[in-house]
Design an enzyme around this catalytic site. Structure first.
Site, PDB file in Angstrom:
ATOM      1  N   ASP A  18     -24.062  20.380  86.602  1.00 25.93           N
ATOM      2  CA  ASP A  18     -23.861  19.966  85.207  1.00 25.93           C
ATOM      3  C   ASP A  18     -22.403  19.599  84.919  1.00 25.93           C
ATOM      4  O   ASP A  18     -21.925  19.718  83.787  1.00 25.93           O
ATOM      5  CB  ASP A  18     -24.306  21.059  84.216  1.00 25.93           C
ATOM      6  N   GLU A  19     -21.690  19.125  85.939  1.00 28.56           N
ATOM      7  CA  GLU A  19     -20.268  18.819  85.759  1.00 28.56           C
ATOM      8  C   GLU A  19     -20.024  17.446  85.147  1.00 28.56           C
ATOM      9  O   GLU A  19     -18.881  17.130  84.800  1.00 28.56           O
ATOM     10  CB  GLU A  19     -19.533  18.869  87.115  1.00 28.56           C
ATOM     11  N   LYS A  21     -21.532  14.534  86.723  1.00 29.47           N
ATOM     12  CA  LYS A  21     -21.561  13.596  87.855  1.00 29.47           C
ATOM     13  C   LYS A  21     -22.198  12.269  87.480  1.00 29.47           C
ATOM     14  O   LYS A  21     -21.792  11.213  87.971  1.00 29.47           O
ATOM     15  CB  LYS A  21     -22.327  14.227  89.026  1.00 29.47           C
ATOM     16  N   GLY A  22     -23.223  12.295  86.620  1.00 32.96           N
ATOM     17  CA  GLY A  22     -23.895  11.055  86.229  1.00 32.96           C
ATOM     18  C   GLY A  22     -22.935  10.080  85.588  1.00 32.96           C
ATOM     19  O   GLY A  22     -22.975   8.877  85.878  1.00 32.96           O
ATOM     20  N   ASN A  43     -35.461  18.630  89.651  1.00 30.19           N
ATOM     21  CA  ASN A  43     -34.854  19.761  88.945  1.00 30.19           C
ATOM     22  C   ASN A  43     -33.459  19.426  88.420  1.00 30.19           C
ATOM     23  O   ASN A  43     -32.898  20.168  87.624  1.00 30.19           O
ATOM     24  CB  ASN A  43     -34.760  20.973  89.873  1.00 30.19           C
ATOM     25  N   ALA A  44     -32.893  18.317  88.905  1.00 28.77           N
ATOM     26  CA  ALA A  44     -31.551  17.927  88.477  1.00 28.77           C
ATOM     27  C   ALA A  44     -31.643  16.803  87.454  1.00 28.77           C
ATOM     28  O   ALA A  44     -32.576  16.006  87.474  1.00 28.77           O
ATOM     29  CB  ALA A  44     -30.727  17.467  89.677  1.00 28.77           C
ATOM     30  N   GLY A  45     -30.672  16.740  86.563  1.00 27.29           N
ATOM     31  CA  GLY A  45     -30.646  15.669  85.578  1.00 27.29           C
ATOM     32  C   GLY A  45     -29.245  15.131  85.386  1.00 27.29           C
ATOM     33  O   GLY A  45     -28.306  15.892  85.182  1.00 27.29           O
ATOM     34  N   HIS A  46     -29.094  13.808  85.502  1.00 27.98           N
ATOM     35  CA  HIS A  46     -27.803  13.167  85.242  1.00 27.98           C
ATOM     36  C   HIS A  46     -27.901  12.379  83.943  1.00 27.98           C
ATOM     37  O   HIS A  46     -28.780  11.522  83.797  1.00 27.98           O
ATOM     38  CB  HIS A  46     -27.427  12.238  86.398  1.00 27.98           C
ATOM     39  N   ARG A 145     -42.022  22.710 108.733  1.00 24.59           N
ATOM     40  CA  ARG A 145     -42.640  21.597 109.467  1.00 24.59           C
ATOM     41  C   ARG A 145     -44.113  21.406 109.098  1.00 24.59           C
ATOM     42  O   ARG A 145     -44.949  21.123 109.938  1.00 24.59           O
ATOM     43  CB  ARG A 145     -42.468  21.791 110.980  1.00 24.59           C
ATOM     44  N   GLN A 226     -26.671  18.758  91.394  1.00 22.32           N
ATOM     45  CA  GLN A 226     -26.259  20.159  91.265  1.00 22.32           C
ATOM     46  C   GLN A 226     -24.799  20.335  91.681  1.00 22.32           C
ATOM     47  O   GLN A 226     -24.003  19.423  91.492  1.00 22.32           O
ATOM     48  CB  GLN A 226     -27.235  21.044  92.043  1.00 22.32           C
ATOM     49  N   THR A 302     -32.536  18.810  82.166  1.00 20.77           N
ATOM     50  CA  THR A 302     -33.891  18.879  82.709  1.00 20.77           C
ATOM     51  C   THR A 302     -34.750  19.879  81.966  1.00 20.77           C
ATOM     52  O   THR A 302     -35.893  19.604  81.613  1.00 20.77           O
ATOM     53  CB  THR A 302     -33.834  19.257  84.204  1.00 20.77           C
ATOM     54  N   GLY A 304     -33.543  21.971  79.168  1.00 21.90           N
ATOM     55  CA  GLY A 304     -33.149  22.283  77.811  1.00 21.90           C
ATOM     56  C   GLY A 304     -32.595  23.687  77.644  1.00 21.90           C
ATOM     57  O   GLY A 304     -32.239  24.100  76.538  1.00 21.90           O
ATOM     58  N   LYS A 333     -15.040  16.300  80.362  1.00 17.64           N
ATOM     59  CA  LYS A 333     -15.134  17.082  79.125  1.00 17.64           C
ATOM     60  C   LYS A 333     -13.811  17.725  78.707  1.00 17.64           C
ATOM     61  O   LYS A 333     -13.798  18.805  78.104  1.00 17.64           O
ATOM     62  CB  LYS A 333     -16.242  18.137  79.238  1.00 17.64           C
TER      63      LYS A 333
END
Length: 427
Positions: A18-19, A21-22, A43-46, A145, A226, A302, A304, A333
């Protein structure tokens, strides 16, 4: 970042995700021919604040918002095909062209409904605080595998056999846990057959696509999800994700050799956040954390979920700089600190009364450390309009200088807002 022989850049989170990156990838993608997502899953959101509004991207690389940039989902990703197409449909409806610009690795593993069931019902997942998107169980099947890869969808009989075996195994585990929920392999197979019709045209040998771009002299951006402190090997284990989130995962997840990478850009917030359980040594007291959360809008893109908030932790950044081989930093930020004075910065820890300058490697030790802060003067004025480093207040520049000195990596970008033009490039 590009130029002077630098053609392949890794963008990696240097904290707990959440830094921002997007935003950074979106800015750099304008100069990249190819952007590659190399690990993680839905699971990740940009979040990207583009001229046409805000976009939240979960699996598609952030470069998709630039018409001249091609995008690749690499073999290191665990792909949720159903949500991928929801994401594609949503951005196409907003005028973003995807056809002919997105490739999906034939070696990427699929997140299937029984993975999500296992994640949702697992007592261990609840203890760690996962997103219940099936990421961990999908990676378990990959390492065991027994996973289903995108390329397997070309063979209906093979897909059916793999799904049946996986569903039966998952149902047995669910029964063992006392859960009444079950997965029907026939339904999963039928749904996959429908998804395959749409997914297979995107399929490619992703590693070859990336290699060909580099051989042709094109700029390539490798986009991580992440953060380094969630890395399965180097993070705050076991409160980590299931993939390699550090820069080393970029080459394996994209399918290229390590000598192909020319620079590693670590993205950090001007403070610290974390989602879910696990150590956060510089976590602020509740009133200060609430203030940071409100000012920074710190809620997961992702899930909330509210993020835990704390002050900048130089111990974390020094560790991240080492395990990632950071060549530069992007500090995002900074504007969130505009009204805070003084601003605490954690410079080291005390562990059982002794000074600690490096990250302890166990959770019990991290739970016992006490952060030691120095106070830096705030600037008490808006930085949102700054477009050059010289436009920042002297106190803000001094804050950045201190972060740079504590980390040992030079700052290349500074974020002072969510929009594209609010990313300052430091010469």
């Amino acid at each position: 970042m590009f130029g002077g022989g630098v053609r392949c850049v890794v963008v990696v989170g240097a904290q707990w995700g959440d830094e921002g990156k997007g935003k950074v990838v979106d800015a750099l993608a304008e100069r990249a021919a190819l952007v590659v997502r190399y690990q993680g899953g839905a699971n990740a959101g940009h979040t990207v604040d583009a001229p046409d509004g805000e976009f939240v991207l979960h699996q598609i690389p952030a470069g998709i918002l630039h018409p001249g940039t091609r995008c690749v989902i690499g073999n290191g990703v665990v792909l949720d095909a159903e949500t991928l197409f929801h994401e594609i449909d949503a951005i196409v409806a907003r005028g973003v062209a995807v056809e002919g610009r997105l490739a999906v690795s034939d070696r990427a593993h699929l997140v299937l409904p029984y993975h999500k069931l296992l994640d949702a019902e697992s007592p261990r997942s609840r203890e760690i605080g996962t997103t219940s998107r099936g990421i961990g169980p999908a990676y378990e099947d990959k390492i065991g595998r027994r996973g289903v890869r995108v390329g397997d969808l070309r063979d209906g009989a093979l897909t059916e056999a793999l799904v049946r075996s996986g569903a039966e195994r998952a149902n047995a585990v669910l029964q063992q846990w006392g859960s009444a929920r079950r997965c029907d392999p026939g339904t999963v197979t039928a749904d996959l057959a429908q998804l395959a019709v749409r997914l297979l045209p995107f399929m490619a040998d992703a590693g070859k696509v990336v290699w060909t771009a580099l051989q042709g002299g094109e700029n390539v951006l490798l986009e991580g999800a992440q953060g380094a402190l969630l890395d399965v090997d180097h993070g705050t284990y076991p409160f980590v994700t299931s993939s390699t989130t550090t820069a080393g995962g970029a080459v394996t997840g994209a399918g290229i050799g390590p000598m192909s990478v020319h620079a590693v850009l670590g993205v950090v917030k001007a403070y610290t956040t974390r989602v879910g359980n696990g150590p956060l040594p510089s976590e602020a007291p509740p009133d200060e954390a609430d203030r940071l959360r409100t000012l920074g809008g710190e809620f997961g893109a992702t899930t909330g979920r509210p993020r835990r908030c704390g002050w900048f932790d130089a111990v974390v950044l020094r560790y991240s700089a080492r395990v990632n081989g950071l060549s530069h930093l992007a500090v995002t930020k900074l504007d969130i600190l505009d009204t805070i004075d003084p601003i605490p910065v954690c410079t080291h820890y005390l562990l059982d009364g002794a000074r600690v300058d490096d990250m302890p490697d166990t959770v019990p030790e991290l739970d016992r450390v006490r952060p030691v802060y120095e106070s830096l003067p705030g600037w008490r004025r808006s930085t949102a309009g700054a477009r050059r480093l010289a436009d920042l207040p002297p106190e803000a520049r001094a804050y950045l200088d201190r972060l740079e000195a504590l980390s040992g990596a030079p700052i290349r970008y500074v974020g002072v807002g969510t929009r594209r033009e609010q990313l300052i490039e430091v010469p």
